[in-house]
Design a protein around this motif. Sequence first.
Motif: not given
Length: 311
Positions: A280, A282, A5-6, A278, A267, A265, A114, A111
């Motif tokens: 992640e 913020t 999930t990236k 991935t 990734f 966001r 992903f 988000m």
Amino acid sequence: MNASTKFAGFALGLAAVFGIALATGAAIGPDPAAPESPAHADESTARPDHAPGGMMATDNGYTLRLDTALTTAAPDVALRFRILNQDGAPVTRYQPNHDKDLHLIVVRRDMAAFQHVHPVLGSDGTWSVPLDLTRAGDYRVFADFIPEGGQNLTLGADLRVAGNYDPQPLPATATTATVGGYTVTLDGTVAAGRASKVTLSVHRDGKPVTDLQPYLAAYGHLVALRTADLTYLHVHPDGHPGDGVTPAGPGITFYVTAPSAGDYRLFLDFQHEGVVRTAEFTLTVDQGTAAAEPVTHDGHGAPTPEPAHSH
């Protein structure tokens, strides 16, 4: 420009260059009066020069058409779609971009989920790919591609996944992320309206990873989404494997020009020991004041100090 999930929707356009140029502009949708088959591109469907990618389902005469915009939550959902040309016919010929004819980014609007995947193209022009849609909610689907003889486009469409929806708050701003035993650190500050150097460094067990493996012709792939509207950009890093100057880690450098202040966001996809992971983040982008630093591609995703170029 795959992962579990990236700094890629962009309903978002963070335009860039691994050198990144994140473009701004008004989001313009398809003509609501248009027939089922897309009409020839006109002022209602053609993207303005600096409009964000992924904000429209139709752009420059091409349309992203999902077979269905509604499905049920499940771990293995078959997504099917077509890219239609200005005559409403499915596009069957594409120009490879970072080893693939088409990159598909699927992100839940909060988000919290992903995926970056690569569908298979059928002879009739229909793309298909299994998706993990275990988590219900509203998703945005981004198709990033180059039609044969055309220019790079990112089209976006909404996908609704029925089920028990568990909306999540945006994770707090942080400069460190962990995934599968790896720690990724973000070094650099991004300000809106000017090029900013950002380096993402990969470590495992406290030691730098210096043998990252090429994944889609790069040591890392970055998708950045503006949280306010899912503006999208699939960006690529400075340098490329085999160029004689780009190290295989631990750091992967990007030059980012964010279109506006606000939360984004990020990734990052990277490959090590045969597995794509991935990380992640913020990131809060401050209001910039300096003029954008000019950046161009060298043909492999690497920026060079020349006039700006958007993906």
